[in-house]
Motif scaffolding. Structure first.
Motif, short mmCIF file in Angstrom:
data_model
loop_
_atom_site.label_atom_id
_atom_site.label_comp_id
_atom_site.label_asym_id
_atom_site.label_seq_id
_atom_site.Cartn_x
_atom_site.Cartn_y
_atom_site.Cartn_z
N VAL A 25 -12.09 1.79 0.24
CA VAL A 25 -11.63 1.38 1.20
C VAL A 25 -10.66 2.61 1.95
O VAL A 25 -10.65 2.46 2.95
CB VAL A 25 -10.45 0.38 0.81
N ILE A 84 -12.10 4.04 5.36
CA ILE A 84 -11.95 3.22 6.48
C ILE A 84 -10.71 3.59 7.05
O ILE A 84 -9.64 3.57 6.76
CB ILE A 84 -12.06 1.59 6.33
N LEU A 114 -11.53 2.33 13.28
CA LEU A 114 -11.11 0.71 13.53
C LEU A 114 -10.98 0.57 14.89
O LEU A 114 -11.41 -0.38 15.75
CB LEU A 114 -10.24 0.10 12.68
N ILE A 139 -11.19 -2.83 16.76
CA ILE A 139 -10.50 -3.81 15.60
C ILE A 139 -9.13 -3.67 15.63
O ILE A 139 -8.44 -2.63 15.75
CB ILE A 139 -10.98 -3.27 14.26
N ILE A 183 -7.30 -6.43 9.80
CA ILE A 183 -8.35 -6.35 8.52
C ILE A 183 -7.96 -7.49 7.54
O ILE A 183 -6.77 -7.89 7.40
CB ILE A 183 -8.04 -5.01 7.90
N THR A 236 -8.76 -8.24 4.14
CA THR A 236 -9.39 -7.35 2.71
C THR A 236 -9.22 -8.07 1.34
O THR A 236 -8.13 -8.88 1.19
CB THR A 236 -8.69 -6.03 2.61
N MET A 246 -2.36 1.89 8.33
CA MET A 246 -2.83 1.11 9.33
C MET A 246 -1.60 0.50 10.24
O MET A 246 -1.81 0.03 11.20
CB MET A 246 -3.68 -0.09 8.36
N VAL A 293 -3.07 -6.23 8.56
CA VAL A 293 -3.77 -6.33 7.44
C VAL A 293 -3.27 -7.58 6.60
O VAL A 293 -2.14 -7.93 6.44
CB VAL A 293 -3.43 -5.10 6.23
N VAL A 304 -11.33 -8.24 14.06
CA VAL A 304 -11.08 -8.37 12.81
C VAL A 304 -12.38 -7.90 12.03
O VAL A 304 -13.40 -8.23 12.20
CB VAL A 304 -10.62 -9.76 12.32
N VAL A 305 -12.12 -7.22 10.91
CA VAL A 305 -13.02 -6.84 10.04
C VAL A 305 -12.62 -7.46 8.56
O VAL A 305 -11.77 -7.50 8.47
CB VAL A 305 -13.32 -5.28 9.59
N ILE A 365 -13.17 -6.77 4.57
CA ILE A 365 -13.78 -5.72 3.54
C ILE A 365 -13.59 -6.22 2.18
O ILE A 365 -12.62 -6.91 1.85
CB ILE A 365 -12.44 -4.40 3.72
#
Length: 172
Positions: A14, A17, A22, A27, A30, A32, A57, A64, A112-113, A115
């Protein structure tokens, strides 16, 4: 059907990243996983490196949220010192927790991603919910009993994808 198990990206950990990467992707948030994504499944607190990652972040305005199939006690003990929102008992790969986390962050899916370290929960759930997914190598090779079954199935799916040329990375 198996394309739902295919992550959009694969990274070793992680920490690979970055906010810059991002931001380049547009982005802003996140989602996660916790266990074996951020810390080993049997480690209670964030490591200094993971705490610094969360801080980085936050400083770059990337929200997050942690979603975990684990119970409230496990997830809150980890998340609260980081001042990070979380969803526990998420029932991944069902999509409800992913959608809830996105709504909680007040973001759109394409901002948004997701992970995680598991194809069967994180990647499948993220893909089914319509997110960009990033698979990380599990932090440790040991797992809880339930996860061991998922890993066995995951190895078969990855081997099939590798034979079909769908993935190019090799596990280290």
């Amino acid at each position: 059907m198996l394309k739902n198990f295919l992550p959009n990206e694969h990274v070793q950990r992680v920490l690979d990243i970055t906010p810059a990467k991002l931001k380049d992707m547009g982005i802003k948030g996140i989602i996660t996983d916790l266990d074996n994504t951020l810390v080993a499944w049997n480690v209670q607190d964030a490591t200094p490196e993971i705490a610094a990652w969360f801080k980085d972040m936050k400083e770059h305005d990337i929200k997050v949220t942690i979603i975990s199939n684990n119970d409230k006690e496990r997830v809150s003990i980890f998340s609260e010192p980081l001042e990070t929102p979380f969803v526990y008992s998420a029932r991944k790969p069902l999509t409800k927790a992913f959608k809830h986390a996105t709504k909680q962050m007040n973001l759109k899916k394409d901002e948004v991603v997701v992970i995680g370290d598991q194809l069967m929960t994180d990647v499948l759930g993220g893909n089914r919910a319509g997110f960009h997914t990033i698979l990380v190598v599990p932090i440790v090779e040991t797992d809880s009993k339930i996860t061991r079954l998922n890993r066995m199935l995951e190895r078969r799916v990855l081997a099939w994808m590798r034979r079909k040329g769908m993935i190019s990375w090799e596990e280290k």
